[in-house]
Design a protein around this motif. Sequence first.
Motif, mmCIF file in Angstrom:
data_model
loop_
_atom_site.group_PDB
_atom_site.id
_atom_site.type_symbol
_atom_site.label_atom_id
_atom_site.label_comp_id
_atom_site.label_asym_id
_atom_site.label_seq_id
_atom_site.Cartn_x
_atom_site.Cartn_y
_atom_site.Cartn_z
ATOM 1 N N LYS A 112 -111.034 -27.263 -35.213
ATOM 2 C CA LYS A 112 -109.910 -28.204 -35.185
ATOM 3 C C LYS A 112 -110.258 -29.526 -34.501
ATOM 4 N N GLN A 113 -111.408 -29.612 -33.877
ATOM 5 C CA GLN A 113 -111.841 -30.864 -33.266
ATOM 6 C C GLN A 113 -112.359 -31.844 -34.308
ATOM 7 N N LYS A 114 -112.614 -31.363 -35.510
ATOM 8 C CA LYS A 114 -113.155 -32.203 -36.575
ATOM 9 C C LYS A 114 -112.009 -32.959 -37.244
ATOM 10 N N ASN A 115 -112.278 -34.177 -37.648
ATOM 11 C CA ASN A 115 -111.247 -35.019 -38.240
ATOM 12 C C ASN A 115 -111.565 -35.296 -39.710
ATOM 13 N N THR A 116 -111.820 -34.229 -40.466
ATOM 14 C CA THR A 116 -112.162 -34.375 -41.871
ATOM 15 C C THR A 116 -111.400 -33.338 -42.696
ATOM 16 N N THR A 117 -111.542 -33.439 -44.002
ATOM 17 C CA THR A 117 -110.903 -32.503 -44.920
ATOM 18 C C THR A 117 -111.652 -31.180 -44.914
ATOM 19 N N MET A 118 -110.905 -30.062 -44.912
ATOM 20 C CA MET A 118 -111.504 -28.730 -44.984
ATOM 21 C C MET A 118 -111.386 -28.155 -46.394
ATOM 22 N N PHE A 119 -110.235 -28.338 -47.035
ATOM 23 C CA PHE A 119 -109.927 -27.605 -48.258
ATOM 24 C C PHE A 119 -108.948 -28.438 -49.081
ATOM 25 N N SER A 141 -100.537 -22.603 -39.819
ATOM 26 C CA SER A 141 -100.661 -21.667 -38.695
ATOM 27 C C SER A 141 -102.132 -21.297 -38.491
ATOM 28 N N ASP A 142 -102.467 -20.851 -37.303
ATOM 29 C CA ASP A 142 -103.851 -20.459 -37.024
ATOM 30 C C ASP A 142 -104.292 -19.289 -37.904
ATOM 31 N N ASP A 143 -103.396 -18.352 -38.172
ATOM 32 C CA ASP A 143 -103.757 -17.208 -39.023
ATOM 33 C C ASP A 143 -104.065 -17.655 -40.443
ATOM 34 N N ASP A 144 -103.214 -18.518 -41.002
ATOM 35 C CA ASP A 144 -103.454 -19.015 -42.361
ATOM 36 C C ASP A 144 -104.679 -19.924 -42.405
ATOM 37 N N TYR A 145 -104.870 -20.697 -41.365
ATOM 38 C CA TYR A 145 -106.051 -21.555 -41.233
ATOM 39 C C TYR A 145 -107.322 -20.708 -41.314
ATOM 40 N N ALA A 146 -107.338 -19.633 -40.529
ATOM 41 C CA ALA A 146 -108.505 -18.741 -40.513
ATOM 42 C C ALA A 146 -108.721 -18.112 -41.885
ATOM 43 N N GLU A 147 -107.640 -17.687 -42.544
ATOM 44 C CA GLU A 147 -107.762 -17.094 -43.892
ATOM 45 C C GLU A 147 -108.403 -18.074 -44.864
ATOM 46 N N ILE A 148 -107.880 -19.292 -44.893
ATOM 47 C CA ILE A 148 -108.426 -20.313 -45.800
ATOM 48 C C ILE A 148 -109.888 -20.590 -45.465
ATOM 49 N N TYR A 149 -110.180 -20.810 -44.184
ATOM 50 C CA TYR A 149 -111.541 -21.174 -43.784
ATOM 51 C C TYR A 149 -112.544 -20.063 -44.077
ATOM 52 N N PHE A 150 -112.286 -18.860 -43.584
ATOM 53 C CA PHE A 150 -113.275 -17.791 -43.718
ATOM 54 C C PHE A 150 -113.426 -17.325 -45.170
ATOM 55 N N ARG A 151 -112.332 -17.294 -45.924
ATOM 56 C CA ARG A 151 -112.443 -16.957 -47.350
ATOM 57 C C ARG A 151 -113.224 -18.030 -48.109
#
Length: 164
Positions: A34-41, A89-99
């Motif tokens: 979350k310290q990054k200021n760029t697009t993830m998905f 949310s952190d849970d949904d964030y983690a789902e999107i990121y790790f998947r």
Amino acid sequence: MKKIVTILSVLMVMLSFAGCTAPMSKEAAINELKQKNTTMFTASNIYGGMAPDGDYLHSTSYEIMYDGTVNIKYSFSVSGDTYVSTTISDDDYAEIYFRSVKAAKENDFENYYIDGFDGGIWTITFYDPDTSNPTQLLSGAVARGNETLDTYFSILKKLSDQAQ
């Protein structure tokens, strides 16, 4: 007994030189990302099928930033674009990121093919923070039943509902 203590001491020193650290928790990993200021998905959908008369929703685009901000664009046939923002949310964030990391690494959708589809044409892209090249995970029609895609769509719907 002295030999055992000496051996254990040597092992501890060797481990400290090797830079062994405890694995980072999921929460700590998310906070670091979350310290990054760029697009993830990003995910965009152009709706298919018969177009009704009047002002109808033509497409929807989602941009999830590494800082947890979500930008959604709804494009209507007559009235144009509407923009809304929310946070994930952190849970949904983690789902999107790790998947997405797994899907990019293992090329999960390389052979994804369907005969029919639900809900238009999707383009889904993951932006790994360690590389400058985005990975297009999927472009095309989709059908329900793929666990990763179903998870993405469930989270995107939740974000859309939350933003309105």
